[in-house]
Write a protein that holds these residues in place. Structure first.
Motif, PDB file in Angstrom:
ATOM      1  N   THR A 143      25.546  64.172  75.638  1.00 45.99           N
ATOM      2  CA  THR A 143      26.899  63.636  75.463  1.00 45.99           C
ATOM      3  C   THR A 143      27.916  64.765  75.431  1.00 45.99           C
ATOM      4  O   THR A 143      27.570  65.933  75.235  1.00 45.99           O
ATOM      5  CB  THR A 143      27.036  62.829  74.159  1.00 45.99           C
ATOM      6  OG1 THR A 143      26.788  63.691  73.051  1.00 45.99           O
ATOM      7  CG2 THR A 143      26.084  61.647  74.126  1.00 45.99           C
ATOM      8  N   THR A 202      33.695  59.510  73.671  1.00 44.72           N
ATOM      9  CA  THR A 202      32.343  60.027  73.884  1.00 44.72           C
ATOM     10  C   THR A 202      31.905  59.722  75.307  1.00 44.72           C
ATOM     11  O   THR A 202      31.995  58.575  75.764  1.00 44.72           O
ATOM     12  CB  THR A 202      31.345  59.403  72.890  1.00 44.72           C
ATOM     13  OG1 THR A 202      31.770  59.713  71.557  1.00 44.72           O
ATOM     14  CG2 THR A 202      29.944  59.946  73.107  1.00 44.72           C
ATOM     15  N   LYS A 209      32.290  65.185  74.044  1.00 47.70           N
ATOM     16  CA  LYS A 209      33.330  64.483  73.291  1.00 47.70           C
ATOM     17  C   LYS A 209      34.704  65.081  73.584  1.00 47.70           C
ATOM     18  O   LYS A 209      34.834  66.286  73.779  1.00 47.70           O
ATOM     19  CB  LYS A 209      33.042  64.538  71.791  1.00 47.70           C
ATOM     20  CG  LYS A 209      31.739  63.841  71.383  1.00 47.70           C
ATOM     21  CD  LYS A 209      31.529  63.886  69.889  1.00 47.70           C
ATOM     22  CE  LYS A 209      30.186  63.268  69.501  1.00 47.70           C
ATOM     23  NZ  LYS A 209      30.107  61.844  69.835  1.00 47.70           N
ATOM     24  N   ALA A 241      28.686  59.814  77.728  1.00 48.40           N
ATOM     25  CA  ALA A 241      27.233  59.842  77.557  1.00 48.40           C
ATOM     26  C   ALA A 241      26.523  59.666  78.892  1.00 48.40           C
ATOM     27  O   ALA A 241      26.888  58.816  79.710  1.00 48.40           O
ATOM     28  CB  ALA A 241      26.788  58.751  76.586  1.00 48.40           C
TER      29      ALA A 241
END
Length: 670
Positions: A188, A178, A190, A180
């Motif tokens: 965010t 992740t 992924k 962020a």
């Protein structure tokens, strides 16, 4: 058409925009000089150092030929003083750079611009243990005030990531990285990372298990998990049999109803429970495969009907790939149900290669590689397809001995079945041994199995009432376990030759070249004058097999210090010797025990397995049979080429008395 020209400074990013893009086209971007300018798969160019580079854009439409566009990029040194950009005119080229607009009037205060998006150079990444790769990111908008990002891994045991986005693969499995934003925007991105499982057992015997999932398969599978460290399990495949199939619509349109089908989830349930005891097993022995790896190699094969091999399945394709791979080790295909999924894999290999220049090579490769260990004949695909089209594949066919480790063990002499009785099973296997063996099926333990017929609900009170010869917690069945007992390195050397005999029983060579239960061992417990018994080739090992099982059951819950572990033994003179008739042979055994337990020695002649058949057959006199050193004289009537099999058996005095053996084979010479 002329290529667009782009000028940027070191550290500056610009996105190249295609003014014409065919729908559905595949586009790839590449820089001819990455040290000057890099470009990601979104077409964002970043200046690295002063110089020139060309960005090549390959466009592959769904229809028509691929073509390439180019953009020449000039990278200048970063400006030391701010300059006011001019507004570019709209180019007529098919590709133009997007140039961010900035104010020409300096502002006295800069507003806080939040991050609105994070893009990465990939959404998914496959890795091997030890690999690294870097997640490259682009933050939007370009003038975001705080572009600081953090990187975290959902499972650091699978892969770690540092604050620069460098991911390092640690072990097999899956994790999510992740990314962020740290400006409070909550934005965010992924990246899904899959790390391939390693098979650490490359020096061990290699096997695939095919199973139809009935009750004895389930119990065999639980025991197999305790021995999974001793073999390289390459595949676990669901198949059908004459006793169990899932039903469904066949290729010819026939609808088949399920018959005593126990479902697919039981395997995953066992693997989940294995996962719970896995750390404890690893504390007691090296080499246990990761639970995730075992789940990853569990496949569904041909399960619709008895003998179903109408079409390729996930399981048959998986087995086909294993048969064709470059691993030169023997592949033992354990057949706990029907041979149909194996037959389909072989059929697809034949269809792909027969009639091609590679066919002879492929055929010989498969026949040299595969050994199919069949428990019973649970469909007709072996006789109708495999035996006809692949006659040179090695076959070990247990056609009857397995019954004595299955439902008919009560017919075995009681002296051999003390460790199959209810009290022993309840104490040593079923209770207080963790979640894996909590699911182990015993008589009258209340377990009801999906798909089983009423008169085969061997976990029910009704069955006990109708079958009074059984007691609560008596052994139910593991009719398929002999197929992997055969693979265990006990020192009996049965893998060298099935006629030698071992924990999986002893076999003779049948008229078709297959190994079958057509030999007998001398059973001292059998009533009557004729004590030669085909079942005794397996039942003679029952106590040793069950004691070893009980010791490993303890591994599920005990620390290494509290559990027992098998001793090892070697013979100083070696395992293959030659001697003349009348010659005295002296053998010295050396044994060690990892727990420091006291060891006892026992030498005995496995006369049924050797080829000497003279006057002393079965009555060879040995001196020191209960010590670490034995001597005996080769019989005078032994002929050149005869073999004499001498076994050294060592047992510790730890919990359950574990054993190890070595077989010395003396070949008589003139």
């Amino acid at each position: 058409m002329k290529p667009a020209k782009v000028t940027i400074s070191v550290g500056q990013k610009k996105k190249l925009k295609l003014t014409r893009k065919p729908a559905g086209a595949k586009i790839t971007w590449k820089s001819t000089n990455k040290k000057v300018a890099k470009v990601n798969k979104k077409g964002v160019v970043k200046g690295k150092k002063p110089g020139k580079a060309t960005i090549k854009i390959k466009i592959k439409p769904k229809k028509g030929k691929a073509y390439t566009l180019k953009s020449r990029v000039t990278v200048k040194a970063a400006a030391t003083t701010p300059t006011t950009p001019t507004t570019p005119t709209t180019p007529t080229n098919p590709m133009t750079p997007e140039t961010p607009t900035t104010s020409t009037t300096p502002e006295t205060s800069v507003p806080d611009v939040k991050v609105s998006g994070i893009t990465t150079n990939t959404a998914e990444q496959s890795m091997k243990v030890g690999d690294t790769f870097t997640i490259e990111t682009t933050v939007a908008p370009a003038n975001a005030t705080n572009k600081t990002l953090t990187f975290t891994s959902s499972d650091t045991k699978v892969a770690e990531v540092n604050n620069k986005g460098v991911v390092t693969a640690k072990k097999g499995g899956e994790t999510v990285i992740t990314i962020a934003a740290q400006d409070g925007s909550g934005v965010t991105a992924k990246v899904n990372v899959t790390v391939a499982y390693e098979t650490a057992n490359t020096g061990k015997v290699r096997t695939v298990v095919t199973t139809d999932g009935e009750v004895d398969d389930q119990d065999s599978f639980m025991r197999l998990m305790l021995y999974a460290n001793e073999m390289d399990i390459a595949g676990i495949i669901m198949t059908s049999s004459t006793y169990h199939y899932a039903g469904g619509t066949m290729k010819d349109g026939t609808v088949v109803e399920p018959y005593r089908w126990t479902g697919k989830e039981w395997i995953y349930n066992v693997l989940d429970r294995y996962e719970e005891v896995y750390p404890n097993l690893c504390e007691n022995a090296d080499g246990y495969p990761e639970p995730g790896y075992l789940k990853s190699i569990t496949k569904i094969g041909n399960i619709k009907n008895v003998g179903d091999m109408e079409e390729p399945t996930e399981g048959s394709d998986f087995l086909k790939d294993i048969l064709l791979d470059d691993d030169e080790r023997t592949l033992y295909i354990q057949t706990w149900g029907g041979t149909n999924t194996t037959a389909r894999a072989l059929y697809d290999i034949e269809q792909q290669y027969k009639g091609t220049p590679q066919w002879d090579e492929i055929y010989n490769k498969i026949c040299e590689k595969a050994v199919i260990y069949i428990i019973l004949s649970q469909d007709d695909t072996f006789e109708k397809y495999i035996a006809v089209n692949w006659p040179d594949i090695s076959i070990i066919h247990d056609t009857g001995t397995f019954w004595r480790f299955a439902y008919m063990w009560k017919r075995v002499e009681p002296e051999l079945t003390t460790r199959l009785q209810g009290d022993w099973n309840y104490e040593n296997i079923k209770t207080s041994h963790g979640p894996l063996l909590d699911g182990y099926h015993l008589m009258g333990d209340g377990t009801l199995l999906p798909g089983e017929l009423d008169n085969e609900q061997r976990g029910s009170e009704e069955y006990l009432i109708n079958n009074p010869q059984y007691n609560r917690y008596d052994f139910i069945s593991e009719g398929d376990s002999p197929s992997f007992f055969y693979l265990l390195d006990t020192g009996l050397r049965s893998l060298e030759d099935p006629t030698y005999g071992g924990w999986g029983g002893r076999f003779g060579i049948d008229t078709d070249g297959a190994y079958r239960n057509i030999v007998k061992d001398y059973n001292p417990y059998k009533e009557g004058d004729d004590k030669m018994d085909g079942n005794y080739t397996l039942t003679r090992w029952f106590d040793d097999i069950q004691d070893d099982f009980a010791a490993r059951a303890d591994w599920c819950v005990d620390s290494y210090e509290d559990a027992n572990h098998r001793p090892t033994v070697s013979v100083k003179e070696g395992l293959d010797l030659t001697a003349a008739p009348g010659e005295r042979i002296k053998l010295h055994a050396k044994a060690t025990d990892p727990d420091g337990d006291h060891l006892t020695y026992k030498w005995w002649q496995y006369f049924e397995a050797d080829t000497y058949d003279g006057e002393e057959d079965g009555s060879l006199s040995a001196i020191g049979a209960s010590t670490d050193t034995v001597s005996f004289v080769v019989p005078e009537d032994a002929e050149a080429g005869d073999t004499i099999h001498m076994i050294i058996e060592v047992e510790d005095n730890g919990a359950h008395g574990m054993k190890h053996y070595q077989r010395v084979i003396v070949t008589v010479e003139e």
